[in-house]
Design a protein around this motif. Structure first.
Motif, PDB file in Angstrom:
ATOM      1  N   ILE A  71      -0.102  52.932 -72.997  1.00 19.52           N
ATOM      2  CA  ILE A  71      -1.538  53.139 -73.227  1.00 19.52           C
ATOM      3  C   ILE A  71      -2.315  53.005 -71.907  1.00 19.52           C
ATOM      4  N   VAL A  72      -1.947  51.976 -71.128  1.00 21.43           N
ATOM      5  CA  VAL A  72      -2.638  51.724 -69.856  1.00 21.43           C
ATOM      6  C   VAL A  72      -2.444  52.907 -68.896  1.00 21.43           C
ATOM      7  N   ALA A  73      -1.211  53.386 -68.801  1.00 23.56           N
ATOM      8  CA  ALA A  73      -0.915  54.502 -67.896  1.00 23.56           C
ATOM      9  C   ALA A  73      -1.719  55.737 -68.284  1.00 23.56           C
ATOM     10  N   GLU A  74      -1.869  55.929 -69.569  1.00 24.95           N
ATOM     11  CA  GLU A  74      -2.617  57.066 -70.088  1.00 24.95           C
ATOM     12  C   GLU A  74      -4.097  56.995 -69.679  1.00 24.95           C
ATOM     13  N   HIS A  75      -4.655  55.782 -69.759  1.00 22.78           N
ATOM     14  CA  HIS A  75      -6.071  55.602 -69.438  1.00 22.78           C
ATOM     15  C   HIS A  75      -6.364  55.520 -67.945  1.00 22.78           C
ATOM     16  N   ALA A  76      -5.455  54.912 -67.202  1.00 25.18           N
ATOM     17  CA  ALA A  76      -5.702  54.709 -65.774  1.00 25.18           C
ATOM     18  C   ALA A  76      -5.421  55.969 -64.964  1.00 25.18           C
ATOM     19  N   GLY A  77      -4.523  56.807 -65.456  1.00 27.58           N
ATOM     20  CA  GLY A  77      -4.162  58.007 -64.712  1.00 27.58           C
ATOM     21  C   GLY A  77      -3.513  57.624 -63.391  1.00 27.58           C
ATOM     22  N   ASP A  78      -4.019  58.163 -62.300  1.00 31.99           N
ATOM     23  CA  ASP A  78      -3.456  57.885 -60.976  1.00 31.99           C
ATOM     24  C   ASP A  78      -4.043  56.638 -60.328  1.00 31.99           C
ATOM     25  N   ARG A  79      -5.083  56.074 -60.955  1.00 29.02           N
ATOM     26  CA  ARG A  79      -5.748  54.932 -60.344  1.00 29.02           C
ATOM     27  C   ARG A  79      -4.930  53.653 -60.489  1.00 29.02           C
ATOM     28  N   PRO A  80      -4.828  52.867 -59.418  1.00 29.11           N
ATOM     29  CA  PRO A  80      -4.044  51.635 -59.497  1.00 29.11           C
ATOM     30  C   PRO A  80      -4.720  50.579 -60.375  1.00 29.11           C
ATOM     31  N   VAL A  81      -3.949  49.941 -61.222  1.00 30.52           N
ATOM     32  CA  VAL A  81      -4.479  48.943 -62.151  1.00 30.52           C
ATOM     33  C   VAL A  81      -4.227  47.536 -61.611  1.00 30.52           C
ATOM     34  N   GLN A  82      -5.288  46.704 -61.642  1.00 31.03           N
ATOM     35  CA  GLN A  82      -5.154  45.335 -61.165  1.00 31.03           C
ATOM     36  C   GLN A  82      -4.879  44.369 -62.325  1.00 31.03           C
ATOM     37  N   THR A  83      -5.724  44.470 -63.338  1.00 32.04           N
ATOM     38  CA  THR A  83      -5.598  43.557 -64.466  1.00 32.04           C
ATOM     39  C   THR A  83      -5.759  44.291 -65.792  1.00 32.04           C
ATOM     40  N   VAL A  84      -4.936  43.911 -66.762  1.00 31.94           N
ATOM     41  CA  VAL A  84      -5.037  44.468 -68.100  1.00 31.94           C
ATOM     42  C   VAL A  84      -5.428  43.329 -69.036  1.00 31.94           C
ATOM     43  N   TYR A  85      -6.566  43.469 -69.712  1.00 33.55           N
ATOM     44  CA  TYR A  85      -7.036  42.435 -70.629  1.00 33.55           C
ATOM     45  C   TYR A  85      -6.674  42.814 -72.061  1.00 33.55           C
ATOM     46  N   ILE A  86      -5.988  41.915 -72.736  1.00 32.48           N
ATOM     47  CA  ILE A  86      -5.638  42.206 -74.128  1.00 32.48           C
ATOM     48  C   ILE A  86      -6.009  41.045 -75.043  1.00 32.48           C
ATOM     49  N   GLN A  87      -6.188  41.381 -76.299  1.00 30.64           N
ATOM     50  CA  GLN A  87      -6.455  40.382 -77.338  1.00 30.64           C
ATOM     51  C   GLN A  87      -5.296  40.417 -78.305  1.00 30.64           C
ATOM     52  N   ILE A  88      -4.796  39.237 -78.619  1.00 33.38           N
ATOM     53  CA  ILE A  88      -3.692  39.178 -79.574  1.00 33.38           C
ATOM     54  C   ILE A  88      -3.999  38.147 -80.646  1.00 33.38           C
ATOM     55  N   GLY A  89      -3.933  38.572 -81.896  1.00 35.87           N
ATOM     56  CA  GLY A  89      -4.171  37.670 -83.013  1.00 35.87           C
ATOM     57  C   GLY A  89      -3.054  36.647 -83.124  1.00 35.87           C
ATOM     58  N   GLN A  90      -3.450  35.424 -83.498  1.00 35.25           N
ATOM     59  CA  GLN A  90      -2.460  34.347 -83.576  1.00 35.25           C
ATOM     60  C   GLN A  90      -1.405  34.592 -84.661  1.00 35.25           C
ATOM     61  N   LEU A  91      -1.753  35.391 -85.660  1.00 34.94           N
ATOM     62  CA  LEU A  91      -0.790  35.668 -86.725  1.00 34.94           C
ATOM     63  C   LEU A  91       0.322  36.602 -86.260  1.00 34.94           C
ATOM     64  N   ARG A  92       0.148  37.172 -85.118  1.00 33.57           N
ATOM     65  CA  ARG A  92       1.179  38.073 -84.585  1.00 33.57           C
ATOM     66  C   ARG A  92       2.399  37.316 -84.078  1.00 33.57           C
ATOM     67  N   GLN A  93       2.216  36.005 -83.891  1.00 36.56           N
ATOM     68  CA  GLN A  93       3.314  35.141 -83.447  1.00 36.56           C
ATOM     69  C   GLN A  93       3.970  35.643 -82.173  1.00 36.56           C
ATOM     70  N   ILE A  94       3.105  35.950 -81.221  1.00 37.46           N
ATOM     71  CA  ILE A  94       3.583  36.375 -79.917  1.00 37.46           C
ATOM     72  C   ILE A  94       3.381  35.214 -78.954  1.00 37.46           C
ATOM     73  N   VAL A  95       4.378  34.944 -78.150  1.00 36.91           N
ATOM     74  CA  VAL A  95       4.258  33.882 -77.158  1.00 36.91           C
ATOM     75  C   VAL A  95       3.673  34.494 -75.887  1.00 36.91           C
ATOM     76  N   PRO A  96       2.441  34.077 -75.503  1.00 32.78           N
ATOM     77  CA  PRO A  96       1.785  34.681 -74.331  1.00 32.78           C
ATOM     78  C   PRO A  96       2.631  34.628 -73.056  1.00 32.78           C
ATOM     79  N   ASP A  97       3.289  33.502 -72.809  1.00 30.09           N
ATOM     80  CA  ASP A  97       4.113  33.379 -71.599  1.00 30.09           C
ATOM     81  C   ASP A  97       5.249  34.405 -71.583  1.00 30.09           C
TER      82      ASP A  97
END
Ligand code: ZN
Length: 112
Positions: free
Chosen positions: A13-39
């Motif tokens: 998704i990021v590559a699609e939106h950024a195109g050729d521009r270099p990306v520094q930071t990607v900000y995402i939101q993740i619901g706690q019910l998704r049981q994803i470990v951020p680290d």
């Protein structure tokens, strides 16, 4: 691994939106019910982005607390533990209002 496939999806998704521009930071939101470990997600991001245009970019994760609404009494509450039970009437007939998010909120592009 769960986190690895999520990182691949984010990278796509990021590559699609950024195109050729270099990306520094990607900000995402993740619901706690998704049981994803951020680290783990951050670690997987470095694996997925390595050697691609996203190499060196950072993943910033915001955790969204789970919120439920009781369909019996209408009571809304934020969950501190992942138990789907109404705190007001004890009903089990609740719907999840928040907590299942998986969103890319913004991208920070590096100076060209
Ligand atoms: Zn209730």
């Amino acid at each position: 691994m769960h986190e690895l496939s999520i990182c691949r999806a984010i990278a796509g998704i990021v590559a699609e939106h950024a195109g050729d521009r270099p990306v520094q930071t990607v900000y995402i939101q993740i619901g706690q019910l998704r049981q994803i470990v951020p680290d783990t997600l951050v670690h997987c991001w470095s694996l997925v982005s390595e050697g691609t245009a996203l190499d060196g970019s950072q993943l910033r994760i915001e955790s969204v607390p789970a919120q439920i609404r009781c369909t019996d009494c209408g009571h809304m509450q934020t969950l501190t533990v992942p138990v789907l039970l109404c705190g007001q009437c004890g009903g089990r007939s609740v719907s999840v209002v928040r907590g299942e998010e998986f969103l890319i909120t913004s991208l920070e592009l590096a100076e060209a």
